[in-house]
Design an enzyme around this catalytic site. Structure first.
Site, PDB file in Angstrom:
ATOM      1  N   TYR A  54       3.164   7.898   7.428  1.00 23.29           N
ATOM      2  CA  TYR A  54       2.055   7.478   7.036  1.00 23.29           C
ATOM      3  C   TYR A  54       0.901   8.275   7.358  1.00 23.29           C
ATOM      4  O   TYR A  54       0.720   8.293   8.560  1.00 23.29           O
ATOM      5  CB  TYR A  54       1.901   5.979   7.618  1.00 23.29           C
ATOM      6  CG  TYR A  54       2.932   5.029   7.201  1.00 23.29           C
ATOM      7  CD1 TYR A  54       3.915   5.163   6.164  1.00 23.29           C
ATOM      8  CD2 TYR A  54       2.828   3.546   7.841  1.00 23.29           C
ATOM      9  CE1 TYR A  54       4.790   4.100   5.819  1.00 23.29           C
ATOM     10  CE2 TYR A  54       3.907   2.475   7.435  1.00 23.29           C
ATOM     11  CZ  TYR A  54       4.584   2.961   6.544  1.00 23.29           C
ATOM     12  OH  TYR A  54       5.576   2.065   5.975  1.00 23.29           O
ATOM     13  N   PRO A 201       5.557  -7.569   0.676  1.00 19.50           N
ATOM     14  CA  PRO A 201       5.919  -9.268   0.296  1.00 19.50           C
ATOM     15  C   PRO A 201       4.969  -9.794  -0.711  1.00 19.50           C
ATOM     16  O   PRO A 201       5.269 -10.779  -1.162  1.00 19.50           O
ATOM     17  CB  PRO A 201       6.162  -9.683   1.642  1.00 19.50           C
ATOM     18  CG  PRO A 201       5.241  -8.846   2.613  1.00 19.50           C
ATOM     19  CD  PRO A 201       5.117  -7.622   2.125  1.00 19.50           C
ATOM     20  N   GLY A 203       3.531  -7.495  -3.187  1.00 18.29           N
ATOM     21  CA  GLY A 203       3.502  -6.986  -4.342  1.00 18.29           C
ATOM     22  C   GLY A 203       2.336  -6.141  -4.365  1.00 18.29           C
ATOM     23  O   GLY A 203       1.466  -5.984  -5.321  1.00 18.29           O
ATOM     24  N   GLY A 205      -0.656  -6.533  -3.444  1.00 14.64           N
ATOM     25  CA  GLY A 205      -1.804  -7.513  -3.554  1.00 14.64           C
ATOM     26  C   GLY A 205      -1.725  -8.279  -4.976  1.00 14.64           C
ATOM     27  O   GLY A 205      -2.436  -9.334  -4.757  1.00 14.64           O
TER      28      GLY A 205
END
Length: 325
Positions: A54, A201, A203, A205
């Protein structure tokens, strides 16, 4: 915040964790990511998730600094095994040599002497999963890692890995509109006492009721490359999101809370939504106190059409790395 067990033998963690991808700028610039981490701590979150890829390590550095003296009160999770390349899809490396080097580097960036949950982020097809798990087991024995997890592993691969060393968590995408885990992966997790940690979880947004227009997203936002936000796919997916928003309105709550509560109603599932917005964070965590009425749960179960949402989960290069085994 209610708690759940991470794997069959614990530890206890908050029912929802905080996903660290937005902290590293994957959805645009993060002005003060440490403030979100501190707010999550204040609201009772005890599971924080990041990865060494990240922001090419920046995500770990940000999280480590933000946790600071409160680090001992949380379960700190990070991942390795995905390698950045200047062009094309990322590379994979699940070799014992890489895992040992990567662990030391993550410990330094996180500013800690142990990683509570260390994931192999993808299964490297060149390295038998038994070899990767053997190296992770050595890191546990050395006290540098507390528990081991896998990401995007097929059921047979999970069983093979679990036979070498207990797997506490399997991280994969799971949401109202991405339900591939229900056929085989989730049953194997339950059989093995493995917590399914659900990333994306909401999508990215869309399941939070946001009318996202890719043309307005900042440069570097991952959704520019997400097939489900591409022309031709976004419209049908927004229509699905509108149906969720309507159900949430009928239930007297918001779409994000409802989507997360639906996940929490499944045994052994721990969502890790990510956000840079305090209000969104508070809404997400409110899902832990929401109980679904049977009629609402049935409506949510039937929300997704049989063919799923429009578009694949990832661009082709990334899609080839998921659910491997």
């Amino acid at each position: 915040m209610r708690t759940t067990s991470l794997g069959r033998s614990g530890p206890a963690v908050s029912a929802l964790g905080l996903g660290g991808l937005p902290l590293a700028g994957a959805y645009g610039p993060a002005d003060d990511p440490a403030a979100i981490v501190r707010h999550a701590l204040d609201l009772g979150v005890t599971l924080f998730d990041t990865a060494d890829y990240y922001g090419r390590g920046a995500g770990e550095e940000i999280l480590g600094r933000a946790l600071g003296r409160r680090r001992d009160g949380v379960v700190l999770a990070t991942k390795t095994g995905i390698l950045h390349r200047d062009g094309g899809p990322p590379g994979l490396d699940g070799s014992p040599e890489h895992l040992r080097r990567a662990c030391e580097a993550s410990l330094r960036r996180l500013g800690t002497d142990r990683i509570d949950l260390y994931y192999l982020a993808r299964i490297d097809p060149r390295v038998p999963v038994e070899e990767s798990m053997g190296a992770l087991a050595e890191l546990v024995a050395a006290g540098k890692v507390g528990r081991v997890g896998l990401c995007e592993a097929a059921p047979a691969t999970l069983r093979r890995a679990h036979a070498v060393h207990p797997v506490s968590a399997l991280q994969t995408e799971y949401s109202l509109w991405e339900r591939h885990v229900e056929a085989e992966i989730l049953p194997v997790c339950r059989e093995s006492g493995v917590t399914l940690v659900a990333y994306r979880p909401l999508g990215s947004g869309l399941l939070a009721g946001r009318r996202i227009d890719p043309r307005t997203l900042p440069p570097g936002d991952f959704r520019h490359r997400d097939p489900r936000f591409a022309p031709g796919n976004l419209g049908p997916n927004l229509a699905l999101a509108d149906e969720l928003t309507a159900l949430a309105r009928q239930a007297g709550t918001g779409p994000a809370e409802l989507a997360l509560a639906w996940l929490l109603s499944h045994d052994g599932v721990l969502p890790i939504p990510g956000t840079l917005d305090r209000t969104h964070l508070e809404a997400d965590l409110g899902a832990a106190e929401l109980r679904l009425e049977e009629a609402v749960a049935e409506a949510l179960d039937g929300l997704l059409p049989p063919h799923g949402p429009a578009g694949e989960r990832y661009p082709p290069g990334l899609l080839a790395t998921v659910d491997h085994g």
